[in-house]
Design an enzyme around this catalytic site. Structure first.
Site, short mmCIF file in Angstrom:
data_model
loop_
_atom_site.label_atom_id
_atom_site.label_comp_id
_atom_site.label_asym_id
_atom_site.label_seq_id
_atom_site.Cartn_x
_atom_site.Cartn_y
_atom_site.Cartn_z
N GLU A 273 0.89 -1.18 0.00
CA GLU A 273 0.00 0.00 0.00
C GLU A 273 0.92 1.21 0.00
OE1 GLU A 273 -3.14 -0.06 -0.25
OE2 GLU A 273 -3.73 -2.06 0.35
N GLU A 404 4.25 13.28 -4.78
CA GLU A 404 3.52 13.29 -3.50
C GLU A 404 4.21 14.25 -2.53
OE1 GLU A 404 3.73 9.68 -1.03
OE2 GLU A 404 1.58 9.87 -0.73
P1 NAD Z 1 8.29 5.07 4.57
O1 NAD Z 1 8.22 4.24 3.34
O2 NAD Z 1 9.46 5.94 4.78
O3 NAD Z 1 8.23 4.12 5.86
C1 NAD Z 1 7.19 3.17 6.03
C2 NAD Z 1 7.69 2.08 6.95
O4 NAD Z 1 8.73 1.37 6.30
C3 NAD Z 1 8.28 2.59 8.26
O5 NAD Z 1 7.95 1.69 9.30
C4 NAD Z 1 9.76 2.55 7.98
O6 NAD Z 1 10.55 2.45 9.16
C5 NAD Z 1 9.87 1.29 7.15
N1 NAD Z 1 11.08 1.20 6.32
C6 NAD Z 1 11.94 2.17 5.95
N2 NAD Z 1 12.92 1.66 5.19
C7 NAD Z 1 12.67 0.33 5.06
C8 NAD Z 1 13.31 -0.75 4.38
N3 NAD Z 1 14.42 -0.56 3.66
N4 NAD Z 1 12.74 -1.98 4.46
C9 NAD Z 1 11.60 -2.17 5.14
N5 NAD Z 1 10.97 -1.20 5.82
C10 NAD Z 1 11.48 0.03 5.78
O7 NAD Z 1 6.90 5.85 4.63
P2 NAD Z 1 6.47 6.95 5.68
O8 NAD Z 1 7.23 8.18 5.38
O9 NAD Z 1 6.49 6.37 7.06
O10 NAD Z 1 4.92 7.12 5.29
C11 NAD Z 1 4.48 7.94 4.30
C12 NAD Z 1 4.19 7.15 3.03
O11 NAD Z 1 3.24 6.12 3.30
C13 NAD Z 1 3.56 8.03 1.96
O12 NAD Z 1 4.15 7.75 0.72
C14 NAD Z 1 2.10 7.58 1.97
O13 NAD Z 1 1.42 7.81 0.77
C15 NAD Z 1 2.22 6.14 2.29
N6 NAD Z 1 0.96 5.61 2.81
C16 NAD Z 1 0.20 4.79 2.01
C17 NAD Z 1 -1.03 4.31 2.46
C18 NAD Z 1 -1.87 3.40 1.60
O14 NAD Z 1 -2.79 2.79 2.13
N7 NAD Z 1 -1.61 3.29 0.32
C19 NAD Z 1 -1.48 4.65 3.74
C20 NAD Z 1 -0.69 5.48 4.53
C21 NAD Z 1 0.53 5.95 4.05
#
Ligand code: NAD
Length: 505
Positions: A273, A404
């Protein structure tokens, strides 16, 4: 606790349990044990003051190993492995009741950790999470296989069994820490899976509090494990762990690609997601006042840190100026306050890094020629606040139109006819959500079919419900959260054959 945060808690009469809870350092929760913090820690900030709120453990690959081992054990031995579906259902329902009981406590923790407005956090994030647990609890007793009439030579009884897929790795972002975690755990628990959850490092506290409710509800040790720390350090170890059978990720598209690659190496199925840049299309007959009013929720809600936010608005050229005027009026009416303040319409964004990233997008917009009808900067003073921003543009290729921003901002562009509106809306790497605003039903139905988006709303934007599947196409990922569609991700199908008469003679 930092004196500025203590003063904030006193001013807004934060529950004593919340103050006590956030004050300590926070370690992992593995196999029903709250582990002491040893080794490196990570600072966690309070977004309305920018001060240090607390520290969490910085997890390692060894912590992930221990959590996956505990989850495997709970899957195959012990109380959960033999728990009847109706008992599992009872645990989920009881968890939902406990969330309701502690809704304010959970929301206050979340607001201190993330910055979001408290009232909507109680209603949407916390009670919305309880609703999803109840919805999924209903499926625990409705998991069905099938018998099949087969044509293979001989006499057979053939059937399919639906089994829990195994240990689930759940990775969630910081924008809805509690709610997204519920999106990730409700369905696998209903299916009988066990889970290792990794919250975002900025916002781990509400799920660590939730583990207390799990114990109270009778969730056996090892069924839900929470490992906290940096995604870059433990995320890969979790997503690619050979003991994990399914990866369920919500976060940004770049990290989603890494998670997908790690899961692929381990041959684990994965749900992604990811990000969005969701269009709203307003035709000449649209109710623009209603559209503008809805942006309180669909654009500026959660300080714009919403994956499906309607961050691009295409308006029929004949009503462009009027739309901008309506939007500016709404944006200017929003009161920026700490999330704990009952008068808060919009809290700060989660971190200095997120605020700076949003402000860099505003700079890019200015350089590329976007107009700013309001906002476009941060107010003076402490905390990570960003002004609600309405931009205008005529070029669909601008970065502020394509990428975004993940902040309280939208960009408004004109169009001349339906084909052009759809072409502009679909001209984006994301395809998470979109909306069509018109009174013409035929036009609405045509647009619903032609819009590339996992969710499409007509005369509304950003409605969600436990019963409706949510998830995108293209670079917004694949798979669904919520609805019956999600449950299927956590079940595997076994084909079973009985040879009739094989035991005779
Ligand atoms: P992010 O991708 O930076 O982090 C998400 C999660 O992944 C965190 O727990 C982070 O610690 C972890 N992570 C970071 N690097 C990783 C790696 N190499 N391997 C595995 N996990 C890792 O996202 P964010 O900044 O926390 O959240 C914002 C993003 O989430 C935005 O792009 C938003 O659109 C998206 N989002 C999508 C939905 C949906 O349902 N489509 C819902 C909410 C947020």
């Amino acid at each position: 606790m930092d004196p500025a945060i203590s003063a904030l808690c006193e001013r807004y009469r934060v529950d004593r349990r919340v103050v006590d809870f956030v004050s300590g350092e926070h370690g992992h929760y593995v196999d029903g044990e709250r582990l002491a913090v040893t080794g490196e820690t990570l600072d966690v900030g309070e977004p309305s003051t920018g001060r240090l709120l607390t520290r969490i453990a910085s997890g390692t690959a060894a912590d992930i190993d221990a959590a996956v081992t505990a989850a495997r054990r709970a899957l195959t031995t012990g109380a959960w492995a033999v728990m009847r579906p109706n008992e599992r259902q009872r645990v989920l329902l009881s968890l939902a009741d406990l969330i309701e009981r502690d809704a304010r406590v959970i929301a206050e923790i979340e607001t201190l950790d993330n910055g979001k407005a408290l009232g909507p956090c109680i209603e949407m994030d916390v009670l919305g999470g309880a609703d999803l647990l109840r919805y999924m609890a209903g499926f625990a007793t409705r998991i069905e296989g099938a018998t099949r009439e087969v044509s293979a030579p001989g006499e057979h009884v053939a059937m399919t069994l639906r089994e829990p897929v195994g240990v689930v790795a759940a990775i969630v972002p910081w924008n809805w820490p509690f709610n997204m975690a519920m999106w990730k755990i409700a369905a696998p628990l209903a299916a009988g899976c066990t889970i290792v959850l990794k919250p975002a490092q900025q916002t781990s506290l509400s799920m660590l509090y939730f583990t207390r409710l799990c114990e109270e509800a009778g969730l056996p040790p090892g069924v839900l494990n929470v490992v906290v720390g940096r995604g870059g350090v433990i995320g890969d170890a979790l997503a690619g762990h050979p003991g994990v059978s399914k990866v369920s990720f919500t976060g940004s598209t770049p990290v989603g690609r890494q998670v997908g690659a790690a899961a692929g190496r381990a041959l684990s199925p994965v749900t992604l997601e990811l990000g969005g840049k969701s269009p709203m299309i307003a035709f000449a007959d649209a109710d623009l006042a209603a559209l503008a009013e809805s942006t309180r929720f669909s654009v500026f809600f959660n300080a714009g840190q919403v994956c499906s936010a309607g961050s691009r608005l295409y308006v029929h050229r004949s009503r462009f100026d009027e739309a901008v005027e309506f939007l500016v009026r709404v944006a200017r009416s929003l009161r920026l306050r700490p999330g704990l303040d009952p008068e808060c319409d919009m809290g700060p964004v989660v971190s200095a890094g997120q605020r700076d990233s949003i402000l860099r997008y505003f700079d890019a917009g200015r350089e590329e020629g976007a107009g700013f009808a309001c906002g476009g900067d941060a107010p003076a003073g402490e905390g990570y606040f960003v002004k609600p921003t309405v931009m205008t543009a005529s070029d669909n290729r601008l970065r502020v139109v394509q990428e975004e921003i993940f902040g309280p901002a939208l960009v408004v562009l004109p169009f001349d006819d339906e084909d052009e509106a759809l072409a502009l809306a679909n001209d984006n790497e994301y395809a998470l959500a979109g909306s069509v605003w018109t009174k013409d039903l035929d036009r609405a139905l045509r647009c619903v079919r032609r819009l590339e988006a996992g969710s499409v709303w007509v005369n509304a934007h950003d409605l969600v419900d436990s019963a409706m599947p949510f998830g995108g196409f293209k670079s917004s990922g694949f798979g669904k959260d919520m609805g019956p569609e999600q449950l299927a991700h956590f079940l595997r199908t076994k084909a079973v054959w009985f040879q009739v008469g094989a035991g005779e003679g």
